[in-house]
Scaffold this motif. Structure first.
Motif, PDB file in Angstrom:
ATOM      1  N   ILE A 192      -2.379   6.948   7.319  1.00 49.15           N
ATOM      2  CA  ILE A 192      -3.030   6.031   8.254  1.00 49.15           C
ATOM      3  C   ILE A 192      -2.889   6.460   9.714  1.00 49.15           C
ATOM      4  O   ILE A 192      -3.592   5.943  10.595  1.00 49.15           O
ATOM      5  N   CYS A 204      -5.655   5.653   2.534  1.00 51.61           N
ATOM      6  CA  CYS A 204      -6.378   5.586   3.813  1.00 51.61           C
ATOM      7  C   CYS A 204      -6.234   6.891   4.586  1.00 51.61           C
ATOM      8  O   CYS A 204      -5.129   7.281   4.960  1.00 51.61           O
ATOM      9  N   ASN A 205      -7.349   7.590   4.793  1.00 56.51           N
ATOM     10  CA  ASN A 205      -7.348   8.847   5.527  1.00 56.51           C
ATOM     11  C   ASN A 205      -8.750   9.082   6.072  1.00 56.51           C
ATOM     12  O   ASN A 205      -9.708   8.425   5.641  1.00 56.51           O
ATOM     13  N   ASP A 261       0.868  -1.178   0.000  1.00 52.48           N
ATOM     14  CA  ASP A 261       0.000   0.000   0.000  1.00 52.48           C
ATOM     15  C   ASP A 261       0.905   1.228   0.000  1.00 52.48           C
ATOM     16  O   ASP A 261       1.451   1.624   1.035  1.00 52.48           O
ATOM     17  N   ARG A 305      -6.075  -0.014  11.998  1.00 49.55           N
ATOM     18  CA  ARG A 305      -6.180   0.059  10.544  1.00 49.55           C
ATOM     19  C   ARG A 305      -5.096  -0.776   9.865  1.00 49.55           C
ATOM     20  O   ARG A 305      -5.360  -1.463   8.857  1.00 49.55           O
ATOM     21  N   THR A 353      -4.629   2.644  -1.134  1.00 51.51           N
ATOM     22  CA  THR A 353      -5.891   2.941  -0.454  1.00 51.51           C
ATOM     23  C   THR A 353      -6.101   4.428  -0.237  1.00 51.51           C
ATOM     24  O   THR A 353      -7.236   4.892  -0.159  1.00 51.51           O
ATOM     25  N   THR A 393      -9.717  -1.728  -3.032  1.00 52.34           N
ATOM     26  CA  THR A 393      -9.083  -0.748  -3.911  1.00 52.34           C
ATOM     27  C   THR A 393      -8.878  -1.328  -5.300  1.00 52.34           C
ATOM     28  O   THR A 393      -9.117  -0.653  -6.316  1.00 52.34           O
ATOM     29  N   THR A 412      -0.658   6.122   2.000  1.00 52.45           N
ATOM     30  CA  THR A 412      -1.626   6.162   3.096  1.00 52.45           C
ATOM     31  C   THR A 412      -1.362   7.362   3.990  1.00 52.45           C
ATOM     32  O   THR A 412      -0.240   7.863   4.077  1.00 52.45           O
ATOM     33  N   SER A 451     -10.852   9.439   1.793  1.00 48.12           N
ATOM     34  CA  SER A 451     -10.746   8.009   1.477  1.00 48.12           C
ATOM     35  C   SER A 451     -10.616   7.194   2.764  1.00 48.12           C
ATOM     36  O   SER A 451      -9.549   6.659   3.065  1.00 48.12           O
ATOM     37  N   PRO A 452     -11.701   7.046   3.529  1.00 43.92           N
ATOM     38  CA  PRO A 452     -11.648   6.261   4.763  1.00 43.92           C
ATOM     39  C   PRO A 452     -11.677   4.768   4.447  1.00 43.92           C
ATOM     40  O   PRO A 452     -12.577   4.028   4.839  1.00 43.92           O
ATOM     41  N   LEU A 453     -10.669   4.331   3.736  1.00 44.18           N
ATOM     42  CA  LEU A 453     -10.597   2.997   3.151  1.00 44.18           C
ATOM     43  C   LEU A 453      -9.369   2.278   3.692  1.00 44.18           C
ATOM     44  O   LEU A 453      -8.257   2.809   3.626  1.00 44.18           O
ATOM     45  N   SER A 454      -9.556   1.091   4.226  1.00 47.42           N
ATOM     46  CA  SER A 454      -8.419   0.319   4.730  1.00 47.42           C
ATOM     47  C   SER A 454      -8.426  -1.086   4.148  1.00 47.42           C
ATOM     48  O   SER A 454      -8.023  -2.044   4.801  1.00 47.42           O
TER      49      SER A 454
END
Length: 402
Positions: free
Chosen positions: A75, A318-319, A70, A126, A316, A331, A73, A323-326
């Motif tokens: 994160i 991820c944030n 990844d 996460r 991702t 993805t 991120t 983008s609250p994606l983990s």
């Protein structure tokens, strides 16, 4: 799984991700590991006799890929932005939310108020989700402190993640992420007084592997980012850039001029931008989670990237806001459904090209001499990894052969 430092995988379908055939697939593959490195890989019919004598793990036809990476991120952060999610659904744009004091600045407030211990605990939740999907390497950015001490705290937490979990962490200093409230209207002063001095301290303390920035109308102009990049070069640090996410300000070409590892988002990049990336060897990092969450309609220039031979990575992003994606598996699916990437492009995006986006040469493919970072999957074909939605077929992750 193995109990010694030297062992052999048999009965595996190996998606080596090397060039040649689709996915670099070896249908009846074997893979030998010594300590943390792959020392032999090939068809079972070609297995040297001496390797057959070592401890053997029969995968019974399961698929093996490089462990996933990844490469973009955020994160480590405090708080969440669920209310802003509601605001956008009620009609506010991402830019309107940001200008109203939301967006990145709201996360800055929460992150400044958090302790290193709480930031670490939340981030590990996460990170564990990513590890559970076969991820071996993550990039983690600062950028939610925007003051000297909190930026350093974020980078310290990122380093602590690698101590707390079996995962490799590459850090990026993102001091040029947004202008904090106390410097409203004074972006140049913020760069001079906070961003660059903090970068120098982070470098002295060994906390930073690369330098990033956000080149956008709601953040920093190309000339301001360039000053940060010049300092990064003085310190011997590679650069990358959030570029052309909401508009085209020339950030992608700026990144290419500085031989950036990657230019990320790039929905508004044009053919000239892509040509500049091809010339500099800069990887494109596409972030479908942000595209999806913000309900964007401007697609990244995928066909131009293909035609120019620019490596396309996925991450991702991820944030807590855009983008609250983990899930890196989700993805991959988003990249196929939203950007029309192929499943093979998606898998290369989280292995081969993700490694290049981080400047890593010892992972991302299955080959002799590479780290034994492997993901074993209960699937028949690599396309299943991008095809399924909300389904995790991971059987086993191996990190450095363990």
């Amino acid at each position: 799984m193995p109990t010694t430092n030297s062992w052999l995988l048999t009965g595996a379908r190996l998606a080596t991700m090397q060039t040649g055939n689709a996915y670099g697939l070896i249908d009846k593959g074997c893979l030998a590991v010594d300590n943390n490195q792959i020392t032999w890989i090939g068809d079972s019919s070609d297995l040297p006799a001496h390797l057959a004598e070592r401890e053997t793990i029969d995968l019974e036809g399961r698929l093996v890929t490089p462990a996933l990476i990844d490469c973009h991120t955020h994160i480590v952060f405090g708080g969440n932005r669920a209310r802003e999610f509601e605001m956008r659904l009620e009609g506010a744009s991402y830019e309107e939310v940001a200008r109203a004091g939301g967006g990145i600045v709201s996360t800055v407030t929460a992150t400044r108020a958090a302790t290193e211990q709480s930031l670490l605990a939340d981030a590990l939740n996460r990170v564990d989700r990513l590890i559970g999907e076969g991820v071996s390497t993550i990039e983690i950015k600062s950028g939610y402190g925007l003051d000297h001490e909190t930026e350093l705290n974020m980078l310290r937490v990122a380093r602590a993640i690698a101590d707390a979990r079996p995962i490799r962490v590459k850090t990026s200093f993102l001091g040029a992420h947004a202008v904090p409230a106390e410097f409203a209207g004074q972006a140049d002063a913020y760069i001079d007084d906070v961003c660059i001095p903090t970068l120098e301290t982070a470098h002295r303390e060994g906390l930073v592997d690369a330098v990033d920035g956000f080149c956008e109308g709601i953040a920093f102009a190309p000339a301001q980012i360039e000053r940060v990049f010049v300092k990064a070069k003085e310190l011997g640090l590679p650069v990358k850039l959030h570029a052309e996410q909401l508009s085209n300000l020339g950030g992608t070409r700026l990144a290419a001029r500085h031989d950036a590892l990657s230019a990320d988002h790039i929905e508004y990049a044009n053919e000239d931008d892509v040509a500049a990336m091809a010339q500099s060897g800069t990887t494109a990092v596409l972030l479908p989670g942000a595209f999806y969450t913000l309900r964007e309609t401007q697609l990244p220039p995928l066909e131009a990237l293909r035609q120019q031979g620019v490596g396309i990575a996925l991450a991702t992003d991820c944030n807590p806001g855009s983008s609250p994606l983990s899930s890196l598996l989700l993805t991959m699916n988003m990249a196929c459904t939203l950007f029309r990437m192929t499943p093979e492009e998606a898998l290369r995006g989280v292995t081969v090209h993700a490694a290049r986006a981080l400047g890593l040469q010892d992972c991302g493919i299955l080959a002799e001499g590479k780290r034994a970072d492997l993901a074993v999957w209960d699937v028949e074909h690599p396309a299943e990894l991008a095809y399924r939605i909300g389904f995790n077929p991971l059987y086993q992750r191996l990190f450095g052969g363990v």
